[in-house]
Scaffold this active site. Structure first.
Site, mmCIF file in Angstrom:
data_model
loop_
_atom_site.group_PDB
_atom_site.id
_atom_site.type_symbol
_atom_site.label_atom_id
_atom_site.label_comp_id
_atom_site.label_asym_id
_atom_site.label_seq_id
_atom_site.Cartn_x
_atom_site.Cartn_y
_atom_site.Cartn_z
ATOM 1 N N ASP A 37 0.782 -1.239 0.000
ATOM 2 C CA ASP A 37 0.000 0.000 0.000
ATOM 3 C C ASP A 37 0.820 1.298 0.000
ATOM 4 O O ASP A 37 0.281 2.376 0.244
ATOM 5 C CB ASP A 37 -0.969 0.040 1.197
ATOM 6 C CG ASP A 37 -2.143 -0.890 0.972
ATOM 7 O OD1 ASP A 37 -2.361 -1.298 -0.178
ATOM 8 O OD2 ASP A 37 -2.844 -1.204 1.960
ATOM 9 N N HIS A 240 29.638 4.099 -6.596
ATOM 10 C CA HIS A 240 28.258 4.534 -6.369
ATOM 11 C C HIS A 240 27.809 4.184 -4.942
ATOM 12 O O HIS A 240 26.814 3.509 -4.727
ATOM 13 C CB HIS A 240 27.313 3.933 -7.417
ATOM 14 C CG HIS A 240 27.418 4.623 -8.744
ATOM 15 N ND1 HIS A 240 26.722 4.233 -9.851
ATOM 16 C CD2 HIS A 240 28.146 5.702 -9.137
ATOM 17 C CE1 HIS A 240 27.022 5.044 -10.871
ATOM 18 N NE2 HIS A 240 27.889 5.928 -10.461
ATOM 19 N N ASP A 257 28.678 13.389 -4.493
ATOM 20 C CA ASP A 257 28.197 13.361 -5.878
ATOM 21 C C ASP A 257 26.691 13.553 -5.801
ATOM 22 O O ASP A 257 25.959 12.637 -5.411
ATOM 23 C CB ASP A 257 28.569 12.011 -6.524
ATOM 24 C CG ASP A 257 28.229 11.952 -8.006
ATOM 25 O OD1 ASP A 257 27.454 12.805 -8.479
ATOM 26 O OD2 ASP A 257 28.734 11.033 -8.679
ATOM 27 N N ASP A 268 24.604 16.994 -12.463
ATOM 28 C CA ASP A 268 25.384 15.862 -11.940
ATOM 29 C C ASP A 268 26.773 16.368 -11.561
ATOM 30 O O ASP A 268 27.650 16.475 -12.406
ATOM 31 C CB ASP A 268 25.460 14.774 -13.032
ATOM 32 C CG ASP A 268 26.207 13.533 -12.557
ATOM 33 O OD1 ASP A 268 26.543 13.438 -11.363
ATOM 34 O OD2 ASP A 268 26.459 12.658 -13.405
ATOM 35 N N HIS A 347 36.525 4.143 -14.402
ATOM 36 C CA HIS A 347 35.271 4.502 -15.099
ATOM 37 C C HIS A 347 35.508 5.445 -16.276
ATOM 38 O O HIS A 347 36.639 5.801 -16.587
ATOM 39 C CB HIS A 347 34.259 5.078 -14.104
ATOM 40 C CG HIS A 347 34.719 6.323 -13.392
ATOM 41 N ND1 HIS A 347 34.803 7.541 -13.993
ATOM 42 C CD2 HIS A 347 35.104 6.511 -12.095
ATOM 43 C CE1 HIS A 347 35.208 8.441 -13.104
ATOM 44 N NE2 HIS A 347 35.406 7.837 -11.948
ATOM 45 N N HIS A 351 29.610 11.381 -19.434
ATOM 46 C CA HIS A 351 28.452 10.823 -20.143
ATOM 47 C C HIS A 351 27.504 11.950 -20.539
ATOM 48 O O HIS A 351 27.551 13.040 -19.966
ATOM 49 C CB HIS A 351 27.731 9.819 -19.237
ATOM 50 C CG HIS A 351 27.440 10.360 -17.867
ATOM 51 N ND1 HIS A 351 26.349 11.137 -17.593
ATOM 52 C CD2 HIS A 351 28.143 10.280 -16.694
ATOM 53 C CE1 HIS A 351 26.373 11.483 -16.310
ATOM 54 N NE2 HIS A 351 27.449 10.995 -15.740
ATOM 55 N N HIS A 358 22.079 10.074 -16.848
ATOM 56 C CA HIS A 358 22.865 9.421 -17.906
ATOM 57 C C HIS A 358 21.956 9.354 -19.132
ATOM 58 O O HIS A 358 21.272 8.346 -19.343
ATOM 59 C CB HIS A 358 23.268 7.998 -17.508
ATOM 60 C CG HIS A 358 24.338 7.935 -16.467
ATOM 61 N ND1 HIS A 358 25.115 6.826 -16.260
ATOM 62 C CD2 HIS A 358 24.786 8.843 -15.573
ATOM 63 C CE1 HIS A 358 25.972 7.050 -15.277
ATOM 64 N NE2 HIS A 358 25.781 8.270 -14.835
ATOM 65 N N GLU A 382 34.281 13.935 -15.579
ATOM 66 C CA GLU A 382 34.411 13.511 -14.190
ATOM 67 C C GLU A 382 35.602 12.578 -13.914
ATOM 68 O O GLU A 382 35.417 11.427 -13.530
ATOM 69 C CB GLU A 382 33.122 12.848 -13.727
ATOM 70 C CG GLU A 382 32.560 11.782 -14.660
ATOM 71 C CD GLU A 382 31.226 11.227 -14.150
ATOM 72 O OE1 GLU A 382 31.211 10.681 -13.041
ATOM 73 O OE2 GLU A 382 30.219 11.347 -14.863
ATOM 74 N N TYR A 386 40.935 6.617 -7.285
ATOM 75 C CA TYR A 386 40.399 5.885 -6.134
ATOM 76 C C TYR A 386 41.482 4.933 -5.626
ATOM 77 O O TYR A 386 41.869 4.001 -6.335
ATOM 78 C CB TYR A 386 39.138 5.116 -6.557
ATOM 79 C CG TYR A 386 38.177 6.013 -7.308
ATOM 80 C CD1 TYR A 386 37.246 6.799 -6.632
ATOM 81 C CD2 TYR A 386 38.240 6.117 -8.706
ATOM 82 C CE1 TYR A 386 36.391 7.652 -7.325
ATOM 83 C CE2 TYR A 386 37.396 6.970 -9.402
ATOM 84 C CZ TYR A 386 36.469 7.735 -8.709
ATOM 85 O OH TYR A 386 35.640 8.582 -9.408
ATOM 86 N N ARG A 404 36.884 12.481 -6.823
ATOM 87 C CA ARG A 404 36.304 12.679 -8.157
ATOM 88 C C ARG A 404 35.915 14.142 -8.255
ATOM 89 O O ARG A 404 35.462 14.736 -7.259
ATOM 90 C CB ARG A 404 35.088 11.770 -8.359
ATOM 91 C CG ARG A 404 34.375 11.959 -9.682
ATOM 92 C CD ARG A 404 33.446 10.799 -10.069
ATOM 93 N NE ARG A 404 32.278 10.645 -9.228
ATOM 94 C CZ ARG A 404 32.115 9.651 -8.363
ATOM 95 N NH1 ARG A 404 33.060 8.733 -8.213
ATOM 96 N NH2 ARG A 404 31.022 9.576 -7.633
ATOM 97 N N GLU A 406 33.637 16.564 -10.819
ATOM 98 C CA GLU A 406 32.701 16.415 -11.945
ATOM 99 C C GLU A 406 31.974 17.722 -12.240
ATOM 100 O O GLU A 406 31.409 18.352 -11.345
ATOM 101 C CB GLU A 406 31.675 15.322 -11.591
ATOM 102 C CG GLU A 406 30.599 15.141 -12.631
ATOM 103 C CD GLU A 406 29.680 13.947 -12.342
ATOM 104 O OE1 GLU A 406 29.515 13.597 -11.155
ATOM 105 O OE2 GLU A 406 29.137 13.382 -13.312
HETATM 106 N N1 GLY Z 1 26.201 10.576 -10.428
HETATM 107 C C1 GLY Z 1 26.541 9.452 -11.192
HETATM 108 C C2 GLY Z 1 27.577 9.755 -12.160
HETATM 109 O O1 GLY Z 1 28.383 10.633 -11.946
HETATM 110 O O2 GLY Z 1 27.653 9.217 -13.221
HETATM 111 MN MN MN Z 2 28.239 11.639 -13.852
HETATM 112 MN MN MN Z 3 27.973 12.178 -10.606
#
Ligand code: GLY
Ligand code: MN
Ligand code: MN
Length: 434
Positions: A37, A240, A257, A268, A347, A351, A358, A382, A386, A404, A406
């Site tokens: 519910d 993540h 982030d 982002d 990574h 993107h 994304h 970004e 790490y 990171r 970004e």
């Molecule tokens: N926030 C996820 C990424 O940076 O792709």
């Molecule tokens: Mn990103």
């Molecule tokens: Mn991000």
């Protein structure tokens, strides 16, 4: 700030003109159960929103092209006082007719009957083939009935993935889309800088998260664009990390982030800053190395280049940076060849970003040719490094650090615009804010 119906109408027409013949079907999202519910907050289907700007559930857009005509039909929920008492106000058929420049608006309850008629005499159905199996099945069943009906001369035989065409259109942002993204970034800036100011040791990560999300909402952004990542110390090495449940320690760096969604458009942004005001020497060294690489990549953005060029540049420069800091040992060429740098930068460089954080368009076209950057594209840049606390081969002073940085970049006619450049980023800017 709201995108006008005229623009949505233009998008529908452009999409229709991209096919020779057939019916396109794009349904809205539906409510998702969280537990008995209770439901998750509703988030509209991105492609449906892109074509209508309509935020209600239980709606379907149907576009049809024949040799002679282009037709657009919208199915919406009708007004129902009893149901609206529980689930909220609906626009209804009458008001939808006024708001949308479509040929017809029907009650969604009529969909099964109407779609049968509308699918007749079309060979192709353009529909989401991968993400909404129940809707796909329903339409396929209707087509099956038509196929076995001797009175129907032409019935749909081909099912094609409609998302590919919409995503390609979404790649190039209009002025009003760029304005909306800029507003999302403006609010996100306040949230990140508030977080830099409020953070202190012995706080839980989720306390910082709540400050960020409070700032989003209190500045006009209804939602976040993705689950906020607040990762202290070694947890920043989980790309993540969304648990946000640990206590922050004196001397840790904090990777945040986070980006709000404003009128369905994402931002982002990642910033990494000290929990206790000042970067330590090794933190500063690593941070400045990554910052320099990020600047170089951003400065290389212009129409005509490819994402793979930026990826390569990012990997090469981070690899060199790691050698300079004695985190990697050996010759760059050899290290690159063996992908040694990928252990610390696993990574992508960035993107596409838009209605989805994304945005889904592939980086190559249907012939496998990589897309060239064009004015109006928006992407993230970004880079990050790490270093897990267990990394025995790395000098001890760098272990347990994850960084990171970004930003969100618009490709312009002659180069780029860093839409998030005003968010504190240098060591000096961050330390002054804290
Ligand atoms: N926030 C996820 C990424 O940076 O792709
Ligand atoms: Mn990103
Ligand atoms: Mn991000």
């Amino acid at each position: 700030m709201k995108i006008k119906e005229k623009e949505y109408q233009k998008r529908r027409k452009k999409l229709l003109k991209s096919i020779n013949e057939g019916v396109m079907l794009v349904p809205s999202a539906s409510h998702q159960t969280r537990s008995n519910d209770t439901e998750y907050p509703f988030r509209q289907n991105s492609n449906f929103y892109y074509l209508t700007g309509f935020k209600e559930d239980n709606a379907i857009l149907l576009l049809k092209r024949t040799k002679k005509s282009l037709k657009s039909v919208l199915f919406v929920q009708s007004k129902d006082r009893d149901l609206e008492l529980w689930t909220g106000e609906r626009l209804g058929v009458k008001a939808a007719k006024k708001r949308f420049n479509v040929n017809k608006v029907y009650d969604v309850k009529q969909f099964d009957n109407r779609v049968k008629k509308l699918l007749k005499n079309s060979k192709n159905v353009h529909i989401d083939l991968f993400n909404n199996s129940s809707f796909l099945k329903k339409v396929q069943n209707t087509c099956k009935t038509l196929d076995s009906d001797r009175s129907v001369k032409i019935s749909p035989q081909n099912f094609l993935h409609v998302n590919t065409k919409i995503e390609k259109m979404r790649l190039i942002k209009s002025d009003s889309e760029i304005k909306t993204i800029k507003e999302a970034i403006r609010i996100t800036k306040i949230a990140h800088e508030n977080a830099m100011k409020m953070v202190h040791p012995n706080q839980f990560e989720y306390e910082v998260q709540s400050s960020i999300e409070h700032t989003f909402k209190s500045n006009g952004a209804y939602s976040d664009a993705y689950t906020t990542i607040v990762a202290g110390g070694n947890r920043a090495n989980t790309l993540h990390y969304i648990k946000n449940s640990h206590l922050l320690k004196q001397g840790d760096l904090l990777l945040v982030d986070a980006g709000c969604e404003f009128e369905m458009y994402a931002s982002d942004i990642t910033r990494t800053f000290p929990v206790s005001r000042k970067f330590s020497k090794p933190q500063k060294k690593l941070y400045n190395m990554i910052l320099k690489v990020q600047r170089n990549i951003i400065n290389a953005i212009e129409p005509g280049i490819k994402r793979s060029y930026l990826q390569r540049m990012c990997e090469e420069q981070l690899c060199q940076g790691l050698i300079d800091l004695k985190i990697l040992k050996g010759k760059k060429k050899k290290l690159m060849k063996s992908n040694a740098h990928k252990k610390y930068f696993p990574h992508g460089v960035g993107h596409w970003m838009g209605i989805d954080v994304h945005d889904e368009c592939p980086y190559s076209d249907e012939h496998g040719k990589e897309l060239l950057f064009k004015k109006g594209m928006v992407l993230t840049i970004e880079p990050g490094i790490y270093i897990d606390k267990e990394s025995k081969n790395v000098p001890a002073k760098y272990r347990g650090i994850g960084i990171r940085i970004e930003d969100n970049i618009l490709v312009t006619k002659r180069g780029f615009k860093n839409l998030s450049k005003k968010i504190a980023k240098t060591v000096k800017e961050i330390e002054q804010l804290s």
